[in-house]
Design an enzyme around this catalytic site. Structure first.
Site, PDB file in Angstrom:
ATOM      1  N   GLU A  41       1.364 -11.193  -3.358  1.00 33.55           N
ATOM      2  CA  GLU A  41       0.240 -10.473  -2.775  1.00 33.55           C
ATOM      3  C   GLU A  41      -0.988 -10.610  -3.668  1.00 33.55           C
ATOM      4  O   GLU A  41      -0.868 -10.569  -4.886  1.00 33.55           O
ATOM      5  CB  GLU A  41       0.617  -8.992  -2.611  1.00 33.55           C
ATOM      6  CG  GLU A  41       1.918  -8.822  -1.825  1.00 33.55           C
ATOM      7  CD  GLU A  41       2.476  -7.399  -1.784  1.00 33.55           C
ATOM      8  OE1 GLU A  41       1.719  -6.455  -2.076  1.00 33.55           O
ATOM      9  OE2 GLU A  41       3.660  -7.249  -1.478  1.00 33.55           O
ATOM     10  N   GLU A  57      -4.193  -1.981   3.712  1.00 36.27           N
ATOM     11  CA  GLU A  57      -3.102  -1.009   3.603  1.00 36.27           C
ATOM     12  C   GLU A  57      -3.629   0.233   2.895  1.00 36.27           C
ATOM     13  O   GLU A  57      -4.357   0.126   1.907  1.00 36.27           O
ATOM     14  CB  GLU A  57      -1.954  -1.609   2.798  1.00 36.27           C
ATOM     15  CG  GLU A  57      -0.810  -0.632   2.538  1.00 36.27           C
ATOM     16  CD  GLU A  57       0.340  -1.291   1.765  1.00 36.27           C
ATOM     17  OE1 GLU A  57       1.115  -2.037   2.375  1.00 36.27           O
ATOM     18  OE2 GLU A  57       0.443  -1.045   0.554  1.00 36.27           O
TER      19      GLU A  57
END
Ligand SMILES: *[C@@H]1O[C@H](CO)[C@@H](O)[C@H](O)[C@H]1NC(C)=O
Ligand SMILES: *[C@@H]1O[C@H](CO)[C@@H](O)[C@H](O)[C@H]1NC(C)=O
Length: 430
Positions: A234, A345
């Site tokens: 990520e 997120e």
């Protein structure tokens, strides 16, 4: 954390790692005792390598220029004799790909650097590392959890919830189970083999309601199913008061090879990622950031697999190859990724029993468009021939579009793009 489709509530578990952390209390600092003090110091000594030069950043960070062979990766037993690969064997090419290809954006955008650059540079042969301070460690729920995701989302079939503990297969480790909403607004592709992903993301400073929440915008490169052994790489930007002690927007990476359990961490906070770049520090503030109805600043992130050595490389902007994750860290990703996600997120801890007002992206909904909403543009994947190309069948996902939403688009300059984000709590998202 990676997104699991079809579920609004993700079950998060907090693990206890030894007796000392049995005193864990939500939001509490570690009780100070001399034993703990000693442990914190030991941990800091492990993390912070002795610098060749030190640069004080205007945001209060200390950037240590550490000899490239003294970086944390070399604490890993498998890397003791590792010779650093100073450049990738292959670099993906294609549409919007090369540094010479300037995709003329339909509106004006600007590239960004890092705040600490104002006060100096790291010498050649060193890499910049954000120094971990005592307070950073003390904010963590336990020393062992510092630099790692606190929680672990458990992928589940859509049906029944009953035996969460059981399903994890790790009953013994579980301290307690809590329900925390993780909210996403993302675009994704699956169903093929992927060897990397790229996008250009504009950078904002979303407001975080509570320190234990965060807001991030990133690319996920995922391997395996959403089980115990999920592999994930990520990279993107984040605001995370717990991790960094402020509300600044920071460049970050994360990796795990076991669904956020025992392996992996943010940035260089464990051994894994091997950095080669002397100009960009993981976890450092990026500046300037975009303003509402004002200048827009964006960063490009490319993650790809070098087909020769099998390592996963990361590039920031068109000029900075940051380094690589050695192939041996992973299981599924040793071959290829099975899914790519791009987007935002937010952790919604439901303070006051209501939806959090922590913002995603710019804090504005995608409908508002350029200059107001947050975007990912020139969204691309890397195929098996190491070419950058447009993703096929881009899907979107959001748990509650009244809180945070996502909208796809496509045009000549921006290729595949999407606007995403939102304010969190509002009239339609109570
Ligand atoms: C590193 O090199 C030494 C000496 O050549 C060797 O004994 C050792 O096994 C090597 N370690 C690893 C992890 O390869
Ligand atoms: C971060 O922002 C919140 C409000 O969004 C504020 O309450 C808090 O004091 C800020 N923290 C720091 C370290 O500036």
């Amino acid at each position: 954390m990676a997104v699991m489709f079809g579920r609004r509530v993700v079950v998060l578990m907090v693990f206890f790692w030894g007796l000392s952390s049995l005193v864990w209390v939500s939001g509490a600092r570690l009780a100070s005792s001399s034993k703990q003090n000693l442990q914190v110091q030991k941990h800091l000594n492990r993390l912070n390598k002795s610098p060749v030069k030190t640069i004080q950043s205007p945001d209060g960070d200390i950037i240590d220029c550490v000899h490239i062979y003294h970086q944390p990766a070399f604490d890993h037993p498998f890397l003791k004799n590792h010779t650093i690969q100073m450049s990738p064997d292959y670099h993906p090419e294609g549409l919007f790909g090369g540094s010479k290809v300037v995709a003329k954006p339909k509106e004006r955008t600007n590239p960004i650097k890092q705040l600490w650059h104002q006060n100096g540079k790291c010498p050649e042969g060193t890499i910049p590392i954000r120094r971990t301070k005592e307070d950073d460690v003390l904010r963590a729920s336990s020393i062992k959890r510092y630099g790692r995701k606190k929680h672990r989302s458990i992928p589940k079939p859509r049906s029944a919830d009953p035996d969460l503990v059981n399903e994890s297969g790790h009953q013994a480790d579980i301290g307690f189970v809590c329900f925390i909403d993780e909210q996403h607004a993302i675009a994704y592709v699956e169903g093929d083999k992927y060897y990397g992903a790229k996008a250009t993301i504009n950078v904002w400073e979303p407001k975080i309601q509570q320190p234990n929440e965060f807001s991030l915008s990133q690319i996920w490169v995922l391997g395996g199913s959403f089980g115990e052994d999920l592999n994930s790489i990520e990279a993107g930007w984040q605001v995370s008061p717990d991790l960094y002690g402020d509300n600044n927007t920071r460049l970050f990476t994360y990796w795990t090879s076991d669904a956020y359990q025992a392996t992996g961490c943010y940035n260089l906070l464990c051994s894994g990622f091997i950095q080669i770049n002397s100009e960009i520090a993981m976890g450092a503030s990026i500046s300037p950031i975009s303003g509402y109805r004002s200048s827009q600043y964006d960063i490009s992130i490319l993650v790809w697999k070098d087909p020769k050595e099998g390592n996963w490389w990361m590039q920031f902007g068109n000029d900075y190859v940051l380094g690589y994750w050695p192939s041996f860290l992973f299981s599924y990703l040793t071959d290829s990724a099975s899914m790519i996600e791009w987007g935002g997120e937010v952790v919604n801890s439901e303070p006051d029993g209501q939806h959090t007002s922590t913002q995603m992206g710019s804090g504005h909904f995608p409908e508002e468009g350029f200059g107001k909403a947050s975007y990912f543009r020139n969204v691309q994947v890397v195929d098996e021939s190491n070419n950058l190309k447009a993703p096929k069948d881009l899907g979107t996902f959001t748990e509650q579009s009244n809180c945070y939403d996502v909208q796809l688009g496509n045009n000549g300059d921006w290729g595949h793009f999407f606007y995403y984000g939102g304010p969190g709590r509002n009239q339609n998202c109570p």
